[in-house]
Design an enzyme around this catalytic site. Structure first.
Site, mmCIF file in Angstrom:
data_model
loop_
_atom_site.group_PDB
_atom_site.id
_atom_site.type_symbol
_atom_site.label_atom_id
_atom_site.label_comp_id
_atom_site.label_asym_id
_atom_site.label_seq_id
_atom_site.Cartn_x
_atom_site.Cartn_y
_atom_site.Cartn_z
ATOM 1 C CG HIS A 18 7.844 -4.379 -12.138
ATOM 2 N ND1 HIS A 18 6.741 -4.766 -12.864
ATOM 3 C CD2 HIS A 18 7.395 -4.105 -10.892
ATOM 4 C CE1 HIS A 18 5.664 -4.736 -12.089
ATOM 5 N NE2 HIS A 18 6.036 -4.328 -10.884
ATOM 6 C CE LYS A 42 -1.916 -7.112 -6.087
ATOM 7 N NZ LYS A 42 -0.611 -6.594 -6.537
ATOM 8 N NE ARG A 95 3.617 2.254 -8.417
ATOM 9 C CZ ARG A 95 2.654 1.404 -8.711
ATOM 10 N NH1 ARG A 95 2.331 1.205 -9.965
ATOM 11 N NH2 ARG A 95 2.008 0.753 -7.768
ATOM 12 C CB SER A 132 0.932 -4.741 -13.164
ATOM 13 O OG SER A 132 2.317 -4.866 -12.984
HETATM 14 O O1 PNS Z 1 3.285 -7.212 -6.561
HETATM 15 P P1 PNS Z 1 2.521 -7.440 -5.276
HETATM 16 O O2 PNS Z 1 1.275 -8.291 -5.516
HETATM 17 O O3 PNS Z 1 2.180 -6.155 -4.590
HETATM 18 O O4 PNS Z 1 3.499 -8.245 -4.302
HETATM 19 C C1 PNS Z 1 3.078 -8.617 -2.994
HETATM 20 C C2 PNS Z 1 3.895 -9.824 -2.518
HETATM 21 C C3 PNS Z 1 3.695 -10.968 -3.496
HETATM 22 C C4 PNS Z 1 5.345 -9.446 -2.474
HETATM 23 C C5 PNS Z 1 3.374 -10.207 -1.108
HETATM 24 O O5 PNS Z 1 2.008 -10.491 -1.171
HETATM 25 C C6 PNS Z 1 4.111 -11.430 -0.533
HETATM 26 O O6 PNS Z 1 5.211 -11.284 -0.055
HETATM 27 N N1 PNS Z 1 3.493 -12.648 -0.622
HETATM 28 C C7 PNS Z 1 4.107 -13.885 -0.183
HETATM 29 C C8 PNS Z 1 3.397 -14.477 1.047
HETATM 30 C C9 PNS Z 1 3.908 -13.787 2.308
HETATM 31 O O7 PNS Z 1 5.043 -13.952 2.723
HETATM 32 N N2 PNS Z 1 3.004 -12.999 2.914
HETATM 33 C C10 PNS Z 1 3.340 -12.208 4.083
HETATM 34 C C11 PNS Z 1 3.812 -10.809 3.664
HETATM 35 S S1 PNS Z 1 4.128 -9.797 5.047
#
Ligand code: PNS
Length: 161
Positions: A18, A42, A95, A132
């Protein structure tokens, strides 16, 4: 060059992968807001506040605070957050093709919602195996994670022990 970008993620915890994306994003955008997002899909190991603290400390220790800022998003759409902030793009790292499969629909939905584009940065080959979830697994089994995370995250795990 885009002015302000948002780099969202769970960061549970932040890894050196990151951090590499954050540093390289600064070659593409002027300012970057790292947003630690609560992902209801999660079950996190670290609280949102703990994750924000570890990211903040890692950025301070790398001398990156200034052009990079940190915030959290407990609920709501990322696109609404980014649009209220005035961010022009989202930054995501990937990745392998597995990450792209996961990220591409989100990038398309985010673009549908507010027109915001996503810039994907390929991970450095040295970091392709770092995640992670693997860091948490190795740490929980007493393994050495110093190759994978910044010092602030090592301290974070110690504080939880
Ligand atoms: O590190 P992650 O868990 O893969 O990140 C995913 C994340 C947090 C970026 C994604 O779940 C997100 O954008 N969540 C916010 C809520 C939202 O806008 N959801 C619609 C996404 S299309």
């Amino acid at each position: 060059m885009s002015k302000l970008a948002v780099y969202p993620g769970s960061f549970d915890p932040l890894t050196l992968g990151h951090l590499d994306i954050i540093e390289r994003a600064l070659d593409v955008v002027e300012r970057l807001q790292v947003v630690v997002v609560h992902n209801p899909g999660k079950q996190p190991f670290f609280t949102l506040a703990e994750r924000v603290q570890m990211v903040t400390d890692a950025l301070i220790e790398r001398g990156l605070m200034g052009r990079v800022t940190v915030d959290s998003l407990e609920s709501g759409l990322l696109t609404s957050y980014a649009s209220e902030l005035g961010a022009s793009v989202l930054i995501k790292g990937f990745r392998t093709g597995v990450d792209i499969e996961y990220e591409l629909p989100m990038a398309r939905v985010n673009r549908d919602l507010t027109g915001i584009e996503t810039i994907f940065l390929p991970s450095d080959p040295a970091n392709t195996h770092i995640s992670s979830s693997l860091v948490k697994q190795v740490a929980s089994l007493g393994g050495d994670i110093t190759k994978y995370v910044p010092a602030s995250v090592i301290r974070g795990f110690k504080a939880k022990a």
